[in-house]
Design a protein around this motif. Structure first.
Motif, PDB file in Angstrom:
ATOM      1  N   SER A 102      -0.874   3.753   6.135  1.00 24.55           N
ATOM      2  CA  SER A 102      -1.190   2.352   5.817  1.00 24.55           C
ATOM      3  C   SER A 102      -1.005   1.418   7.022  1.00 24.55           C
TER       4      SER A 102
ATOM      5  N   ASN B 160     -10.852  -5.490  -2.783  1.00 26.52           N
ATOM      6  CA  ASN B 160     -11.846  -6.266  -3.533  1.00 26.52           C
ATOM      7  C   ASN B 160     -11.483  -7.745  -3.595  1.00 26.52           C
TER       8      ASN B 160
ATOM      9  N   ASN C  85      -0.744  -1.787   6.687  1.00 25.72           N
ATOM     10  CA  ASN C  85       0.226  -2.808   6.285  1.00 25.72           C
ATOM     11  C   ASN C  85       1.666  -2.292   6.395  1.00 25.72           C
TER      12      ASN C  85
ATOM     13  N   ARG D 197      -0.440   4.210   0.862  1.00 23.12           N
ATOM     14  CA  ARG D 197      -1.118   5.142   1.766  1.00 23.12           C
ATOM     15  C   ARG D 197      -0.195   5.537   2.925  1.00 23.12           C
TER      16      ARG D 197
ATOM     17  N   SER E 203       0.852  -1.194   0.000  1.00 20.79           N
ATOM     18  CA  SER E 203       0.000   0.000   0.000  1.00 20.79           C
ATOM     19  C   SER E 203       0.881   1.235   0.000  1.00 20.79           C
TER      20      SER E 203
HETATM   21  C1  LIG Z   1     -10.257  -0.258  -3.504  1.00 15.57           C
HETATM   22  C2  LIG Z   1     -10.439  -0.840  -2.128  1.00 15.57           C
HETATM   23  C3  LIG Z   1     -11.001  -2.086  -1.976  1.00 15.57           C
HETATM   24  C4  LIG Z   1     -11.110  -2.665  -0.706  1.00 15.57           C
HETATM   25  N1  LIG Z   1     -11.588  -3.935  -0.583  1.00 15.57           N
HETATM   26  C5  LIG Z   1     -11.521  -4.570   0.613  1.00 15.57           C
HETATM   27  C6  LIG Z   1     -11.833  -5.964   0.744  1.00 15.57           C
HETATM   28  O1  LIG Z   1     -12.168  -6.633  -0.205  1.00 15.57           O
HETATM   29  N2  LIG Z   1     -11.697  -6.534   1.969  1.00 15.57           N
HETATM   30  C7  LIG Z   1     -11.265  -5.828   3.079  1.00 15.57           C
HETATM   31  O2  LIG Z   1     -11.133  -6.391   4.176  1.00 15.57           O
HETATM   32  N3  LIG Z   1     -10.998  -4.504   2.982  1.00 15.57           N
HETATM   33  C8  LIG Z   1     -11.098  -3.862   1.785  1.00 15.57           C
HETATM   34  N4  LIG Z   1     -10.766  -2.537   1.677  1.00 15.57           N
HETATM   35  C9  LIG Z   1     -10.400  -1.820   2.893  1.00 15.57           C
HETATM   36  C10 LIG Z   1      -8.901  -1.970   3.149  1.00 15.57           C
HETATM   37  O3  LIG Z   1      -8.680  -3.140   3.913  1.00 15.57           O
HETATM   38  C11 LIG Z   1      -8.420  -0.739   3.889  1.00 15.57           C
HETATM   39  O4  LIG Z   1      -8.552   0.395   3.051  1.00 15.57           O
HETATM   40  C12 LIG Z   1      -6.990  -0.858   4.367  1.00 15.57           C
HETATM   41  O5  LIG Z   1      -6.710   0.272   5.136  1.00 15.57           O
HETATM   42  C13 LIG Z   1      -6.025  -0.958   3.212  1.00 15.57           C
HETATM   43  O6  LIG Z   1      -4.726  -1.261   3.665  1.00 15.57           O
HETATM   44  P1  LIG Z   1      -3.671  -0.142   4.095  1.00 15.57           P
HETATM   45  O7  LIG Z   1      -4.155   0.430   5.405  1.00 15.57           O
HETATM   46  O8  LIG Z   1      -2.385  -0.874   4.254  1.00 15.57           O
HETATM   47  O9  LIG Z   1      -3.631   0.916   3.028  1.00 15.57           O
HETATM   48  C14 LIG Z   1     -10.693  -1.941   0.428  1.00 15.57           C
HETATM   49  C15 LIG Z   1     -10.148  -0.668   0.253  1.00 15.57           C
HETATM   50  C16 LIG Z   1     -10.019  -0.124  -0.994  1.00 15.57           C
HETATM   51  C17 LIG Z   1      -9.383   1.251  -1.140  1.00 15.57           C
END
Ligand SMILES: Cc1cc2nc3c(=O)[nH]c(=O)nc-3n(C[C@H](O)[C@H](O)[C@H](O)COP(=O)(O)O)c2cc1C
Length: 180
Positions: free
Chosen positions: A15, A78, A17, A12, A10
């Motif tokens: 983030s 997704n 992760n 972000r 990610s």
């Molecule tokens: C495009 C998109 C699709 C996502 N789809 C899912 C999903 O399928 N399952 C889930 O648990 N979270 C989903 N999320 C939420 C993410 O788990 C959440 O945004 C998380 O913070 C992403 O990881 P990061 O914090 O490392 O950026 C989605 C987020 C985005 C932006």
């Protein structure tokens, strides 16, 4: 010394992760280093360029090649891995004669919502199989309900999860050593 390269899937700023990997770096302890490599700046894959890739791709492939093992923290988008991560792995997989993930010990962790990125991890295992990664299967680490375990800057605040990350790093170092 076991050198682990840590890849957040990610971009972000806050983030979860990326935060998991900072916790892994903090927990590494004696004899293990965890170096975080951001996938920022890697352009979209274009097979026309695979023989002469951009510098960000060369740097990424060098970092993987130089590491003893790799720790990937993938978000779930997704029900799948992020495009950012898949794109970087596609670059790394070509040309196939210079494929730094082949035979590399790899650990996979994730933080997400209800299932903690479980579905993304399963997909990443399929991708890793295709690329010849030597993936550790146990322990597993899925950080569910992540919104309650990280602060607004993406730092891991949950003590039990920090302990689980520390145990994961030790296990990945042992896995890496076993395959050296
Ligand atoms: C495009 C998109 C699709 C996502 N789809 C899912 C999903 O399928 N399952 C889930 O648990 N979270 C989903 N999320 C939420 C993410 O788990 C959440 O945004 C998380 O913070 C992403 O990881 P990061 O914090 O490392 O950026 C989605 C987020 C985005 C932006």
């Amino acid at each position: 010394m076991i050198r682990l390269l840590a890849l957040p899937g990610s971009l972000r700023k806050a983030s979860w992760n990326h935060g998991l990997l900072r916790a892994a770096r903090d927990a590494a302890g004696d004899g293990i280093t965890v170096t975080i490599h951001l996938l920022e700046g890697i352009p979209l894959f274009n097979q026309d360029l695979e023989g002469n890739p951009p510098e960000a791709v060369r740097a990424f492939k060098r970092a993987v090649a130089d590491a003893d093992g790799v720790l990937i923290a993938t978000p779930e988008y997704n029900y799948a891995v992020s495009g950012v991560l898949k794109n970087a792995l596609d670059w790394a997989s070509r040309p196939t004669r210079e494929q730094p993930f082949s035979g590399k010990p790899v650990g996979i962790i994730s933080a997400g919502g209800r299932f903690g990125g479980l579905r993304a991890q399963l997909q990443l295992r399929q991708i890793g199989h295709g690329m010849g990664m030597l993936m550790m299967t146990r322990p597993e680490l899925y950080v569910d309900q992540a919104a309650s375990k990280f602060d607004a800057q993406g730092n891991l605040t949950d003590t039990a999860t920090r302990d689980a990350v520390a145990a994961y790093v030790q296990a990945l170092a042992a896995w890496t050593q076993r395959l050296a």
